[in-house]
Design an enzyme around this catalytic site. Sequence first.
Site, PDB file in Angstrom:
ATOM      1  N   HIS A   1       0.822  -1.214   0.000  1.00 11.10           N
ATOM      2  CA  HIS A   1       0.000   0.000   0.000  1.00 11.10           C
ATOM      3  C   HIS A   1       0.854   1.263   0.000  1.00 11.10           C
ATOM      4  CE1 HIS A   1       0.675   0.951   4.319  1.00 11.10           C
ATOM      5  NE2 HIS A   1       0.634  -0.357   4.512  1.00 11.10           N
TER       6      HIS A   1
ATOM      7  N   CYS B   1       2.896  -4.866   6.985  1.00 15.15           N
ATOM      8  CA  CYS B   1       2.542  -4.637   5.590  1.00 15.15           C
ATOM      9  C   CYS B   1       3.683  -3.930   4.859  1.00 15.15           C
ATOM     10  CB  CYS B   1       1.262  -3.816   5.483  1.00 15.15           C
ATOM     11  SG  CYS B   1      -0.238  -4.789   5.789  1.00 15.15           S
TER      12      CYS B   1
END
Length: 293
Positions: A190, A209
């Site tokens: 992301h 992440c």
Amino acid sequence: DGALVEAVKTFQDYHGLAVDGVIGNNTLAEINVPIRQKLIQMELNMERRRWMPDFLGDTYVFVNLADQNLKLVKNGKTWHTTRVVVGKPYHATPVFSDEMTYVEINPYWNVPYSIATKEYLPKLRQNPNALSAQNIRVFSGEQEVAPTQIAWNSYSGSNFPFKLRQDPGGRNALGRIKFMFPNQFNIYIHDTPSKTLFDRAQRDFSHGCIRVSDPFALGDVLLSDQGYDRSRLEAIRDAGARKVVKLKEPVQVHLTYLTAWMNKDGSTHFRRDIYDRDEVLLKALARAMTENL
């Protein structure tokens, strides 16, 4: 002289250091690593590569967590490379492969339970409106609840019944776009509002992440053949509404951990063992060898 400076820069590049031509503490430490240790490091990573499939896919995303870089490959040719931020040692990003199936522009951020209870709950106990400035809302099931109406001191990590969700926008922890390959670890690639971290040589700062630099360039390479080039993706971003774009064909994603490798040009690269996995693997291989004698 100039030749020495250039040699130092090449050495720094091959070791994932800040490329400044200055022999500082980190560069000197790498220079002083014994050649035997580097040979062992190469053997360990040959073993890691043996675990991976021979064919990674016609199109695939390859992230080396130790290198903190991402590349997108199509038909054997690298089309895009970029820096990434990976999990800090306490939140080490796992190694696995999966399939990217969709991209989400202007995403919500559903705050993971561990972050909600360990990081945000103490703030809410002090001030029920502590998260309002970050556009984080509180939900009980599907129903939104005013944070001022909750007795936060009554809850802990063992009985926390709420979901925290951050609205899309410039302050969203996921940035303005995310790339989804649904998996058991809840890991994805992301955007991020914290752009300055990409300037650092060592980039292990996330909760697990993978934050990607210039994500709309990555989106362009992935989706332009579906009519979503960078300009269209950015137009959707600027409009502000959440949008999901499904990939026509799933793209293989490989999260790997290689602390040594050789490029096609013959250059040999080494990286810090940020998750202390080399020693664990070395002991496991030694134990397996002893058991097989």
